[in-house]
Design a protein around this motif. Sequence first.
Motif, PDB file in Angstrom:
ATOM      1  N   UNK A 174       0.922  -1.311   0.078  1.00  0.00           N
ATOM      2  CA  UNK A 174       0.080  -0.103   0.111  1.00  0.00           C
ATOM      3  C   UNK A 174       0.950   1.201   0.132  1.00  0.00           C
ATOM      4  N   UNK A 175       2.022   1.293   0.986  1.00  0.00           N
ATOM      5  CA  UNK A 175       2.836   2.342   0.899  1.00  0.00           C
ATOM      6  C   UNK A 175       3.493   2.708  -0.551  1.00  0.00           C
ATOM      7  N   UNK A 176       3.734   1.590  -1.078  1.00  0.00           N
ATOM      8  CA  UNK A 176       4.407   1.657  -2.273  1.00  0.00           C
ATOM      9  C   UNK A 176       3.632   2.216  -3.490  1.00  0.00           C
ATOM     10  N   UNK A 177       2.198   1.577  -3.408  1.00  0.00           N
ATOM     11  CA  UNK A 177       1.242   2.325  -4.364  1.00  0.00           C
ATOM     12  C   UNK A 177       0.942   3.801  -4.278  1.00  0.00           C
ATOM     13  N   UNK A 185       0.000   9.296  -9.446  1.00  0.00           N
ATOM     14  CA  UNK A 185       0.202  10.498 -10.449  1.00  0.00           C
ATOM     15  C   UNK A 185       1.539  10.133 -11.132  1.00  0.00           C
ATOM     16  N   UNK A 186       2.271   8.964 -11.179  1.00  0.00           N
ATOM     17  CA  UNK A 186       3.465   8.775 -11.785  1.00  0.00           C
ATOM     18  C   UNK A 186       3.400   8.879 -13.418  1.00  0.00           C
ATOM     19  N   UNK A 187       1.967   8.570 -13.686  1.00  0.00           N
ATOM     20  CA  UNK A 187       1.940   8.263 -15.065  1.00  0.00           C
ATOM     21  C   UNK A 187       1.659   9.628 -15.881  1.00  0.00           C
ATOM     22  N   UNK A 188       1.515  11.047 -15.421  1.00  0.00           N
ATOM     23  CA  UNK A 188       1.458  12.162 -16.025  1.00  0.00           C
ATOM     24  C   UNK A 188       2.290  12.273 -17.292  1.00  0.00           C
ATOM     25  N   UNK A 189       3.481  11.872 -17.217  1.00  0.00           N
ATOM     26  CA  UNK A 189       4.185  12.088 -18.661  1.00  0.00           C
ATOM     27  C   UNK A 189       3.262  11.256 -19.811  1.00  0.00           C
ATOM     28  N   UNK A 221      -4.473  15.369 -15.611  1.00  0.00           N
ATOM     29  CA  UNK A 221      -4.954  15.130 -14.292  1.00  0.00           C
ATOM     30  C   UNK A 221      -5.670  16.281 -13.476  1.00  0.00           C
ATOM     31  N   UNK A 222      -6.782  16.342 -13.403  1.00  0.00           N
ATOM     32  CA  UNK A 222      -7.466  17.599 -13.069  1.00  0.00           C
ATOM     33  C   UNK A 222      -6.885  17.941 -11.460  1.00  0.00           C
ATOM     34  N   UNK A 281       2.746  20.084  -6.111  1.00  0.00           N
ATOM     35  CA  UNK A 281       1.435  19.702  -5.562  1.00  0.00           C
ATOM     36  C   UNK A 281       1.202  18.300  -5.205  1.00  0.00           C
ATOM     37  N   UNK A 282       1.499  17.585  -6.320  1.00  0.00           N
ATOM     38  CA  UNK A 282       1.508  16.090  -6.453  1.00  0.00           C
ATOM     39  C   UNK A 282       2.525  15.105  -5.275  1.00  0.00           C
TER      40      UNK A 282
END
Length: 290
Positions: free
Chosen positions: A203-206, A211-215, A220-221, A233-234
Amino acid sequence: MYMLTPYRRHSPDCKHAGKGAGYTACKCAIWCYGQTDDGRTIRQSLKTRDWNRANRRLEQLAGTPAAAAATIITGAAGAPILPGDAMAVQAALDLYLADGQRRHLAPSTLLSYRKTFEPFLRHCHAAGIDYMHQLHLSAFGSFHAARGGSAKNQRKEIEHLRGFCAFAVMQDWMTKNYAKAIKPPRDTDPMTLPFERQEVGAMLAAIDQLYRDRGAGRRTARPYGGDHRSEDDLTLERRYARALLLLLLYSGLRISDALTLRRHQLNIDTGDLFLRTMKTGFPLYLQLNR
């Protein structure tokens, strides 16, 4: 001295009339129902549509016997009608819900009550039971026997019916709490066990991957306006999510209580945590695992 319960007396054109007297968010007239010390029934208007004003008038009325004397319900021969003889099952359930509203029970608790009382009322109508004095042990036993669901839900329904019957006995609508004789089913649900170390790590790793897939081109709103959140912010949101997860793991709080927690409620030096739970309003002291 009188024990009086306020309720909304819905007008015929009120769109919430089908929700019963326990629904108080409309603007219909507020009435009260109760009994005198010698068992006579009182039902009268409080001459207001404002809930706070109604509560103030209730306090005055409860200590003034003369003010309520004219509204005591009597039979054809002038003898008092006992509440159990005059009270319909549906009206009694509505008054019990109204009493819960007056005691500021959580909306989720009142909703849970309604989920029990609505099928119970249908069961009573099907069995030809319309008035409180017709309720006996067999009515509660047959209702419980006809209900399905998990053992947890059945135990909750029995708990709600016991509370209603206790209220009815106190009002002299019933002679005894028949729901107490219904035995709850044996708890066969699996135990809720703590998370394993590997599960906590996952869970901590998740959270670290939020938001790591923003690239990859996904938009992302931004929660407070704008089109995109900055990397700062992220990062801050990931820290918030991690702190919330750790708080839930080490405190065992409901998520509703964890989300409303404030810094001053925690003693950093001792690890003592104080709060009032949202569901019950009871004070709660916790010693966080250090």
